[in-house]
Design a protein around this motif. Sequence first.
Motif, mmCIF file in Angstrom:
data_model
loop_
_atom_site.group_PDB
_atom_site.id
_atom_site.type_symbol
_atom_site.label_atom_id
_atom_site.label_comp_id
_atom_site.label_asym_id
_atom_site.label_seq_id
_atom_site.Cartn_x
_atom_site.Cartn_y
_atom_site.Cartn_z
ATOM 1 N N HIS A 182 0.871 -1.687 0.014
ATOM 2 C CA HIS A 182 0.045 -0.049 0.009
ATOM 3 C C HIS A 182 0.849 1.140 0.145
ATOM 4 N N ASP A 183 2.152 1.101 -0.288
ATOM 5 C CA ASP A 183 2.921 2.292 -0.248
ATOM 6 C C ASP A 183 2.511 2.959 -1.580
ATOM 7 N N LYS A 184 3.204 4.024 -1.369
ATOM 8 C CA LYS A 184 2.655 5.124 -2.637
ATOM 9 C C LYS A 184 3.372 5.380 -3.606
ATOM 10 N N VAL A 185 4.711 5.021 -2.861
ATOM 11 C CA VAL A 185 6.559 5.000 -3.936
ATOM 12 C C VAL A 185 7.149 4.058 -3.951
ATOM 13 N N ALA A 186 8.036 3.502 -4.658
ATOM 14 C CA ALA A 186 9.150 3.189 -4.817
ATOM 15 C C ALA A 186 10.211 3.963 -5.088
ATOM 16 N N VAL A 187 11.507 2.935 -4.961
ATOM 17 C CA VAL A 187 12.830 3.427 -4.784
ATOM 18 C C VAL A 187 13.217 2.496 -6.209
ATOM 19 N N ALA A 188 14.266 3.891 -6.668
ATOM 20 C CA ALA A 188 15.554 3.683 -7.407
ATOM 21 C C ALA A 188 16.463 2.790 -7.727
ATOM 22 N N LEU A 189 16.909 1.616 -7.827
ATOM 23 C CA LEU A 189 18.055 0.596 -7.621
ATOM 24 C C LEU A 189 18.639 1.188 -8.225
ATOM 25 N N GLU A 190 18.946 2.392 -8.996
ATOM 26 C CA GLU A 190 19.849 2.729 -10.762
ATOM 27 C C GLU A 190 19.049 3.790 -11.092
ATOM 28 N N PRO A 191 20.149 4.939 -11.713
ATOM 29 C CA PRO A 191 19.470 5.531 -12.263
ATOM 30 C C PRO A 191 18.636 5.427 -13.497
ATOM 31 N N ILE A 192 16.944 5.986 -13.723
ATOM 32 C CA ILE A 192 16.175 5.928 -14.611
ATOM 33 C C ILE A 192 16.262 7.934 -15.411
ATOM 34 N N PRO A 193 15.973 7.052 -16.613
ATOM 35 C CA PRO A 193 15.972 8.576 -17.372
ATOM 36 C C PRO A 193 14.246 8.626 -17.185
ATOM 37 N N ALA A 194 14.155 10.156 -17.243
ATOM 38 C CA ALA A 194 12.539 10.303 -18.020
ATOM 39 C C ALA A 194 12.183 9.742 -18.782
ATOM 40 N N GLY A 195 10.964 8.991 -18.971
ATOM 41 C CA GLY A 195 10.135 8.375 -20.174
ATOM 42 C C GLY A 195 10.483 7.230 -20.077
ATOM 43 N N ALA A 196 10.984 6.493 -18.852
ATOM 44 C CA ALA A 196 11.766 4.967 -18.863
ATOM 45 C C ALA A 196 10.075 4.360 -18.835
ATOM 46 N N GLU A 197 9.960 3.057 -18.890
ATOM 47 C CA GLU A 197 8.692 2.888 -18.653
ATOM 48 C C GLU A 197 9.381 1.134 -17.495
ATOM 49 N N VAL A 198 8.809 1.829 -16.379
ATOM 50 C CA VAL A 198 8.650 0.896 -14.920
ATOM 51 C C VAL A 198 8.033 0.403 -15.077
ATOM 52 N N SER A 199 8.252 -0.977 -14.313
ATOM 53 C CA SER A 199 7.563 -2.071 -14.052
ATOM 54 C C SER A 199 7.482 -2.557 -12.007
ATOM 55 N N VAL A 200 7.120 -2.101 -11.472
ATOM 56 C CA VAL A 200 7.283 -2.317 -10.146
ATOM 57 C C VAL A 200 6.153 -3.420 -9.201
ATOM 58 N N VAL A 201 6.928 -4.264 -9.088
ATOM 59 C CA VAL A 201 5.852 -5.543 -8.241
ATOM 60 C C VAL A 201 6.086 -5.473 -6.467
ATOM 61 N N CYS A 202 4.856 -5.796 -6.118
ATOM 62 C CA CYS A 202 5.447 -5.428 -4.689
ATOM 63 C C CYS A 202 3.928 -6.821 -4.030
ATOM 64 N N GLU A 203 4.184 -7.772 -3.194
ATOM 65 C CA GLU A 203 3.074 -9.142 -2.737
ATOM 66 C C GLU A 203 2.466 -9.161 -4.250
ATOM 67 N N ASP A 204 1.476 -8.603 -3.700
ATOM 68 C CA ASP A 204 0.263 -9.049 -4.825
ATOM 69 C C ASP A 204 -0.201 -7.936 -5.843
ATOM 70 N N ARG A 205 0.392 -7.298 -5.829
ATOM 71 C CA ARG A 205 0.703 -5.749 -6.403
ATOM 72 C C ARG A 205 1.928 -5.074 -7.976
#
Lengths: 102, 391
Positions: free
Chosen positions: A13-36
């Motif tokens: 239920h967090d509202k944020v995720a943390v980047a573990l490497e520099p990510i440029p603007a426009g990048a598409e990212v997938s974030v998975v946490c448990e069932d979400r």
Amino acid sequence: MGEAYKTVMMKPHDKVAVALEPIPAGAEVSVVCEDRSFHITLSDPIEFGHKFAVVAIRQGEDILKYGEVIGVATREIGPGEHVHIHNLEGKRGRGDRLGEAR
Amino acid sequence: MAKPDSGKFWGYRRPDGRVGVRNHVLILPTITCATQAARQITELVQGTVSFIHQHGCAQVGVDYEQTFRTYAGMGANPNVYGVVVLGLGCETHQARSVAGEIAKTGKPVEVVSIQDHGGTLLAIAQGAKIAARMVQDASILQRELCDFSELIVGTECGGSDACSGLSANPAVGVVSDLIVDHGGTSILAETTELIGAEHLLAERAVDEKVAKRVYEVIKAMEDRAFLMGVDIRTGNPSPGNIKGGLSSLEEKSLGAANKAGSRPLQELIDYAQTPSKKGLVWMDTPGHDIEQLTGMVAGGAQVVLFTTGRGTPTGSPIAPVIKIATNSAIFAKMEDNIDVNAGTIIDGTESIQAVGRRLFEEVAQVASGKLTKAEILKQHDFGIWRIGPTF
């Protein structure tokens, strides 16, 4: 793009995720946490260790990380936006707020 | 010396039954006016350590007591074989009173006063003579096999980044649990950096009294910011923390609290106080690295685990400080200062449990005599948490 960027989200239920490497603007990212899972296009470049919103956050809304409140949004924040001191304000130890209407 | 079994280490048994992991002779200046002479004695006599500070006079009330407890605690720490207490003579913090407190441990303690011994040069000569004799006596002491139940380990994070709460702090949490499970003591500190995470620790308190104290010390710390009418964020998170991705005190706190692992919170002690219970203990200290380190060491911590994301050289004159990097980049950049890399957790090559296990073995090695980077670089930091003005 096709590149998988390393990120971490602590609680579902967090509202944020943390980047573990520099990510440029426009990048598409997938974030998975448990069932979400979230598929987000980043609107800002995110430095290593910095946060981005995984959902839309309203002005005045509590921002959650580790499943706990880390502060309040000082303005509307869209998914994929950098979340940092320009749009997040801590709520504790605020001696500077004494005397203001609460 | 054989590698001890897991949960054991080679330590020095002291007259009061406590166990040291180092065998220092401490030249303890009870007043800032004596710190230069103390430093000069350490340059003359191998095996001695000291620390520089700006205190010891014109202090009153609780502030006096806290400073007194810190001096006495440094001398009483079991890592110290014997102590030369060096005073000026006219100061508030009388060398004789501090020595009297340390003497209760049964270790050798002697007093030298600059005014009584005819000035700096004669006091240095007198202090050096006593110290040389103590060092020789200390040098014949043998290490013996000791159990982790005799260890007090301080935990600390400094120069935090967004990885602190993801890698090194949870790994230290694993070590904290292992130490507690072996019957030892783990100290959690940094009250400022637990603001916003206090409810999680209060839930783990052994009883209502301890839970109530958790909220009391947090409130007292928060009230200090209110009293000064300042935004606590001007000092915490620090500019380096912010650059590393931390946005608020609460975020920093939630990461910092990970160091406490998952075991019950046994008690809440004052700054520089020795724990009366084994297990997880919270010491009320500020977030300031050097001041909290000093408080834990004065409280009897023989070893300190210190996580860092931005990199820091911090060490103690009498306790080995094991520095743990939160990310691999800072470990590579500051390997001269950092002992262990927990960045492997961020890299995805090692689990939090595995790093915790590795750190636990490192504690056994360091407690048995392995030198830390901070010791090798003679990083002898000392700072007292002042809670009142000087008069």
